[in-house]
Design a protein around this motif. Structure first.
Motif, PDB file in Angstrom:
ATOM      1  N   LEU A  54      15.171 -44.646  51.266  1.00 15.55           N
ATOM      2  CA  LEU A  54      14.030 -44.725  52.174  1.00 15.55           C
ATOM      3  C   LEU A  54      12.750 -45.141  51.475  1.00 15.55           C
ATOM      4  O   LEU A  54      11.801 -45.578  52.130  1.00 15.55           O
ATOM      5  N   ASP A  55      12.688 -44.990  50.137  1.00 16.32           N
ATOM      6  CA  ASP A  55      11.484 -45.414  49.432  1.00 16.32           C
ATOM      7  C   ASP A  55      11.297 -46.927  49.511  1.00 16.32           C
ATOM      8  O   ASP A  55      10.208 -47.440  49.259  1.00 16.32           O
ATOM      9  N   GLU A  56      12.367 -47.673  49.865  1.00 14.34           N
ATOM     10  CA  GLU A  56      12.229 -49.115  50.045  1.00 14.34           C
ATOM     11  C   GLU A  56      11.292 -49.441  51.206  1.00 14.34           C
ATOM     12  O   GLU A  56      10.676 -50.506  51.228  1.00 14.34           O
ATOM     13  N   PHE A  57      11.187 -48.523  52.187  1.00 15.30           N
ATOM     14  CA  PHE A  57      10.285 -48.764  53.306  1.00 15.30           C
ATOM     15  C   PHE A  57       8.841 -48.848  52.819  1.00 15.30           C
ATOM     16  O   PHE A  57       8.058 -49.681  53.283  1.00 15.30           O
ATOM     17  N   ASP A  58       8.464 -47.954  51.886  1.00  8.23           N
ATOM     18  CA  ASP A  58       7.109 -47.994  51.337  1.00  8.23           C
ATOM     19  C   ASP A  58       6.856 -49.309  50.609  1.00  8.23           C
ATOM     20  O   ASP A  58       5.771 -49.891  50.697  1.00  8.23           O
ATOM     21  N   ARG A  59       7.858 -49.780  49.865  1.00 13.49           N
ATOM     22  CA  ARG A  59       7.696 -51.047  49.153  1.00 13.49           C
ATOM     23  C   ARG A  59       7.487 -52.197  50.129  1.00 13.49           C
ATOM     24  O   ARG A  59       6.703 -53.110  49.870  1.00 13.49           O
ATOM     25  N   ALA A  60       8.189 -52.156  51.246  1.00 12.93           N
ATOM     26  CA  ALA A  60       8.031 -53.219  52.237  1.00 12.93           C
ATOM     27  C   ALA A  60       6.626 -53.219  52.825  1.00 12.93           C
ATOM     28  O   ALA A  60       6.019 -54.284  53.016  1.00 12.93           O
ATOM     29  N   ALA A 104     -16.576 -48.439  41.825  1.00 14.80           N
ATOM     30  CA  ALA A 104     -15.260 -48.462  41.185  1.00 14.80           C
ATOM     31  C   ALA A 104     -14.454 -47.241  41.619  1.00 14.80           C
ATOM     32  O   ALA A 104     -14.980 -46.128  41.704  1.00 14.80           O
ATOM     33  N   PRO A 105     -13.176 -47.422  41.896  1.00 14.92           N
ATOM     34  CA  PRO A 105     -12.369 -46.302  42.387  1.00 14.92           C
ATOM     35  C   PRO A 105     -12.071 -45.298  41.282  1.00 14.92           C
ATOM     36  O   PRO A 105     -12.028 -45.637  40.101  1.00 14.92           O
ATOM     37  N   GLU A 106     -11.880 -44.046  41.680  1.00 16.72           N
ATOM     38  CA  GLU A 106     -11.459 -43.018  40.731  1.00 16.72           C
ATOM     39  C   GLU A 106      -9.947 -43.035  40.543  1.00 16.72           C
ATOM     40  O   GLU A 106      -9.439 -42.534  39.542  1.00 16.72           O
ATOM     41  N   PHE A 107      -9.229 -43.606  41.508  1.00 15.47           N
ATOM     42  CA  PHE A 107      -7.779 -43.654  41.463  1.00 15.47           C
ATOM     43  C   PHE A 107      -7.318 -45.066  41.788  1.00 15.47           C
ATOM     44  O   PHE A 107      -7.977 -45.792  42.536  1.00 15.47           O
ATOM     45  N   VAL A 108      -6.184 -45.455  41.234  1.00 10.83           N
ATOM     46  CA  VAL A 108      -5.572 -46.748  41.542  1.00 10.83           C
ATOM     47  C   VAL A 108      -4.086 -46.512  41.802  1.00 10.83           C
ATOM     48  O   VAL A 108      -3.422 -45.787  41.048  1.00 10.83           O
ATOM     49  N   ASP A 109      -3.557 -47.109  42.859  1.00 10.49           N
ATOM     50  CA  ASP A 109      -2.142 -46.972  43.174  1.00 10.49           C
ATOM     51  C   ASP A 109      -1.300 -47.803  42.212  1.00 10.49           C
ATOM     52  O   ASP A 109      -1.595 -48.982  41.959  1.00 10.49           O
ATOM     53  N   TRP A 148       1.263 -38.324  44.553  1.00  6.73           N
ATOM     54  CA  TRP A 148       2.176 -39.429  44.817  1.00  6.73           C
ATOM     55  C   TRP A 148       2.836 -39.241  46.173  1.00  6.73           C
ATOM     56  O   TRP A 148       2.940 -38.131  46.666  1.00  6.73           O
ATOM     57  N   GLU A 149       3.229 -40.354  46.742  1.00  3.86           N
ATOM     58  CA  GLU A 149       3.890 -40.345  48.043  1.00  3.86           C
ATOM     59  C   GLU A 149       4.877 -41.488  48.077  1.00  3.86           C
ATOM     60  O   GLU A 149       4.526 -42.636  47.815  1.00  3.86           O
ATOM     61  N   GLY A 150       6.132 -41.157  48.385  1.00  2.41           N
ATOM     62  CA  GLY A 150       7.161 -42.187  48.383  1.00  2.41           C
ATOM     63  C   GLY A 150       7.358 -42.737  46.990  1.00  2.41           C
ATOM     64  O   GLY A 150       7.726 -42.018  46.062  1.00  2.41           O
ATOM     65  N   SER A 151       7.089 -44.020  46.799  1.00  2.00           N
ATOM     66  CA  SER A 151       7.241 -44.646  45.486  1.00  2.00           C
ATOM     67  C   SER A 151       5.900 -45.064  44.894  1.00  2.00           C
ATOM     68  O   SER A 151       5.860 -45.821  43.928  1.00  2.00           O
ATOM     69  N   VAL A 152       4.797 -44.551  45.446  1.00  2.00           N
ATOM     70  CA  VAL A 152       3.453 -44.926  44.995  1.00  2.00           C
ATOM     71  C   VAL A 152       2.777 -43.730  44.333  1.00  2.00           C
ATOM     72  O   VAL A 152       2.738 -42.638  44.903  1.00  2.00           O
ATOM     73  N   VAL A 153       2.255 -43.947  43.126  1.00  2.00           N
ATOM     74  CA  VAL A 153       1.525 -42.925  42.382  1.00  2.00           C
ATOM     75  C   VAL A 153       0.042 -43.246  42.450  1.00  2.00           C
ATOM     76  O   VAL A 153      -0.369 -44.381  42.173  1.00  2.00           O
ATOM     77  N   ARG A 154      -0.766 -42.254  42.827  1.00  2.00           N
ATOM     78  CA  ARG A 154      -2.227 -42.439  42.883  1.00  2.00           C
ATOM     79  C   ARG A 154      -2.798 -41.985  41.540  1.00  2.00           C
ATOM     80  O   ARG A 154      -3.193 -40.850  41.357  1.00  2.00           O
ATOM     81  N   ALA A 155      -2.809 -42.909  40.596  1.00  2.00           N
ATOM     82  CA  ALA A 155      -3.117 -42.576  39.211  1.00  2.00           C
ATOM     83  C   ALA A 155      -4.628 -42.449  38.991  1.00  2.00           C
ATOM     84  O   ALA A 155      -5.384 -43.374  39.316  1.00  2.00           O
ATOM     85  N   LEU A 195       4.738 -49.914  34.825  1.00  2.17           N
ATOM     86  CA  LEU A 195       3.884 -49.535  35.944  1.00  2.17           C
ATOM     87  C   LEU A 195       3.040 -50.740  36.329  1.00  2.17           C
ATOM     88  O   LEU A 195       2.494 -51.435  35.465  1.00  2.17           O
ATOM     89  N   HIS A 196       2.931 -50.983  37.631  1.00  2.00           N
ATOM     90  CA  HIS A 196       2.155 -52.122  38.119  1.00  2.00           C
ATOM     91  C   HIS A 196       1.468 -51.722  39.405  1.00  2.00           C
ATOM     92  O   HIS A 196       1.851 -50.742  40.064  1.00  2.00           O
ATOM     93  N   HIS A 197       0.447 -52.475  39.775  1.00  2.00           N
ATOM     94  CA  HIS A 197      -0.216 -52.248  41.062  1.00  2.00           C
ATOM     95  C   HIS A 197       0.544 -53.011  42.138  1.00  2.00           C
ATOM     96  O   HIS A 197       0.789 -54.216  41.985  1.00  2.00           O
ATOM     97  N   PRO A 198       0.950 -52.353  43.234  1.00  2.00           N
ATOM     98  CA  PRO A 198       1.802 -53.007  44.221  1.00  2.00           C
ATOM     99  C   PRO A 198       1.068 -53.925  45.191  1.00  2.00           C
ATOM    100  O   PRO A 198       1.654 -54.355  46.166  1.00  2.00           O
ATOM    101  N   GLY A 199      -0.191 -54.216  44.949  1.00  2.00           N
ATOM    102  CA  GLY A 199      -0.946 -55.126  45.806  1.00  2.00           C
ATOM    103  C   GLY A 199      -1.719 -56.108  44.954  1.00  2.00           C
ATOM    104  O   GLY A 199      -1.417 -56.334  43.780  1.00  2.00           O
TER     105      GLY A 199
END
Length: 660
Positions: A323-329, A488-493, A516-523, A547-551
């Motif tokens: 189900l974590d593939e849904f978050d990636r989509a 500047a953000p305090e966190f980056v996904d 974190w939620e699903g497959s995304v870490v709020r670092a 680790l990479h930013h998904p956007g």
């Protein structure tokens, strides 16, 4: 001493154990708000009682499951156990958007957490399982109650809503009015994008500077399958009706009078004919995200409309790959939007053909309908409708289908028709709100996308694994900043991936030091985090991760440890397994020492090397001893395992892991 007698900070381990037991008891008794308060006190950046939760193996994962189950329970209580009576389709859509979607999102996140959390070491495992099942059963009861209420409404008002709420009018009502001559409009057609998932896309649109964003719900055509809903999104309705032929064996698309719309290309053709323009490109999500803004701008420059088709959610659901593939989509959709916006697009529409149900495996309710080969899991075509308990039937003619005879039948709840075998974990086709409510998200940007001035880099190193999970420590740091950036953000996904190998799936299990939620870490920027994960693939190789930013809204240079991690093999075809066993030796360049690189190249090519051969290759016994000291560190970079064995007094370095 009871949990209520203790303070907010747990000094001793027994305090954590008492509170954990109290949280499980509250979950078992369906006191979800109470269980949620216990969990929130031990999770998150502001939690004051976190030491023992992080120290006891598996405990933090267990608390996350408690929190997910509690969120589901409280969302159900907020939504109410029955659909509001006396309303119409518009009232139902409003009720679901206001409260029902939150329940379905909480349920999906709980199911995702169940699939990845490791809690066998947490203690009280059976009680935790029972508490989670209580929340899942509460969800099934809630979803069934709302489905029955919606079935009653459909029997009273008909199964086809007013034109303004129909799927077949989306193009003429929403897409066409946004098409203009001052640049292209992009229409995303996303297979199985459920309403609650689209809310995340809407929030991203709404938070963008200088943007007017809206989200609305419409009702998908019945049955809620791709061959119906996706083709109905093209301008195929004539006089409010859809021209189709016999449907006993399924739908074959809809006629426009000149040709039949039945696949992505004919949908694109029908849309292009309606709005005009020099071109009307048809792209996939991968076509967009694999290119840069300059390339995209060239390819869409002469178009009034661009159609982007995405099947990732439906494909992942049908394949059962996690189900974590849904978050990636969803992240891929947002990345495509950002790239297209940088390419100059200012108008967007995102919509879908249908939603889906997650029927919870063995907890799913199954009911018979004729022979097992007759129905699909959520619908069946019949020539004559019978008054069967637990079913609802509607004439195809009443759904606005011309030349279609007979009836389509659905379970009146979220139950499945018995088709034999194990119930699937992802289904659609029925009349429940989860399947039938589709999103229509629009965004109009008043200006070009702004550029970020800060760039980030990732430093990471491998740590010892635990309980079958790999572990790495990482820090996200500002790499460069060309100007003052006060916002500047305090966190980056960030997300974890195996670079360059799409056959390997990363399953995120736990995170310490970050939400974190699903497959995304709020670092958090500048703070160390620990990430626990598994790797699944077609064969037992070893691979790098990063680790990479998904956007694309934040610039992050991907990074990961030099060490490689073992992949757990899953069922795969011989061709997939062979593809995974390539003879790539690019990893050797990460070994700076020329002699050590030659030793590992020999092992990769021939499978083993003796200590005497190492001495000869390196030129001296001293160099061989230095190699032995560095061996563990260097061997971690190889895409296969290397063991040391001594037989008959002869020491050898031996390669494992098949023919890779």
């Amino acid at each position: 001493i009871g949990a209520s007698d203790l303070g907010e900070v747990d000094t001793f381990r027994f305090e954590e154990e008492r509170v954990f037991a109290a949280g499980l008891e509250a979950l078992e008794a369906s006191r979800f708000a109470e269980a949620g308060r216990y969990a929130d006190a031990r999770l998150g950046a502001t939690a004051r009682s976190g030491f023992w939760a992080r120290t006891i193996p598996g405990r933090e994962s267990a608390w996350r499951l408690v929190a997910a189950a509690a969120r589901l329970g409280t969302a159900i209580e907020a939504a109410g156990l029955s659909l509001p009576e006396g309303g119409d389709f518009a009232a139902v859509a409003d009720a679901y958007a206001a409260k029902g979607a939150a329940v379905d999102r909480a349920h999906r996140l709980l199911e995702q957490a169940r699939g990845t959390a490791i809690v066998s070491l947490a203690g009280e495992f059976e009680r935790l399982r029972v508490g989670i099942e209580a929340a899942r059963l509460a969800y099934r009861d809630w979803a069934d109650a709302w489905a029955r209420g919606f079935s009653r409404l459909c029997r009273t008002h008909g199964f086809l809503p007013a034109a303004s709420l129909q799927q077949r009018t989306v193009f003429d009502d929403v897409v066409k009015p946004l098409v203009a001559d001052d640049g292209p409009t992009v229409c995303f057609l996303i297979d199985a994008l459920r309403y609650e998932m689209a809310e995340e896309i809407f929030r991203a649109f709404d938070e963008a500077t200088g943007t007017t964003a809206k989200i609305a719900a419409r009702f998908a055509e019945l049955p809620t399958v791709t061959e119906v809903g996706m083709n109905a999104l093209a301008p195929v309705a004539r006089g409010g009706r859809l021209a189709t032929g016999a449907v006993a064996d399924g739908f074959a698309g809809f006629s426009t009078g000149e040709f039949r719309v039945h696949d992505p290309e004919t949908r694109r053709r029908a849309m292009h004919d309606r709005v005009g323009g020099g071109t009307c490109p048809l792209l996939t999500l991968d076509d967009v995200v694999d290119r840069d803004a300059t390339s995209l701008k060239r390819s869409i420059g002469r178009a009034r409309l661009v159609v982007v088709h995405g099947r990732e959610i439906d494909v992942a659901g049908e394949a059962g790959v996690g189900l974590d593939e849904f978050d990636r989509a969803v992240r891929k959709i947002k990345a495509a939007w950002q790239l297209l916006r940088e390419a100059g697009v200012r108008r967007f529409v995102v919509t879908s053909d249908h939603g889906f149900l997650l029927p919870m495996g063995p907890l799913a309710t199954v009911q018979p309908h004729g022979r097992r080969i007759d129905p699909k899991p959520r619908y069946a075509f019949v020539p004559v409708a019978a008054a069967t308990a637990g079913e609802v039937a509607v004439p195809l003619a009443d759904l606005g289908y011309d030349a279609a005879e007979g009836f389509v039948v659905f379970p009146e709840t979220t139950a499945l028709f018995d088709t034999g075998g194990r119930p699937p974990l992802f289904i659609h086709g029925g009349n429940s709100l989860q399947e039938r409510l589709i999103p229509v998200v629009t965004a109009v940007h008043r200006g070009k996308a702004g550029a970020r001035v800060a760039e980030y880099g990732v430093t990471a190193r491998a740590l010892a694994g635990v309980a079958g999970m790999h572990c790495l420590e990482a820090t996200l740091k500002v790499a460069s900043q060309t100007a003052l950036n006060f916002d500047a953000p305090e966190f980056v996904d960030v997300s974890l991936r195996a670079p360059g190998d799409e056959t390997i799936r990363v399953e995120l299990c736990d995170v310490r030091g970050a939400a974190w939620e699903g497959s995304v870490v709020r670092a958090p920027i500048g703070q160390r985090i620990e990430v626990f994960f598994r790797l699944l693939g077609p064969t037992d190789i070893r691979t790098l991760v990063e680790l990479h930013h998904p956007g694309i809204d934040v610039r992050v240079t991907p990074g990961g440890p030099e060490a490689r991690f073992a992949v757990t093999p899953t069922a795969a075809s011989p061709r997939e397994a062979q593809a995974a066993r390539s003879n790539d030796t690019g990893w050797l360049v990460t070994i700076d020492d020329v002699g050590a690189r030659q030793v590992f190249a020999h092992v990769a090519a021939h499978g083993s090397i003796t200590e005497a051969e190492v001495t000869t290759m390196l030129g001296s016994a001293r160099a061989a001893r230095r190699f032995a000291v560095q061996f563990d560190t260097l061997a971690a970079r190889a895409p296969f395992r290397i063991r040391i064995e001594t037989i008959g007094g002869v020491k050898r370095y031996v390669r494992e892991g098949g023919d890779r």
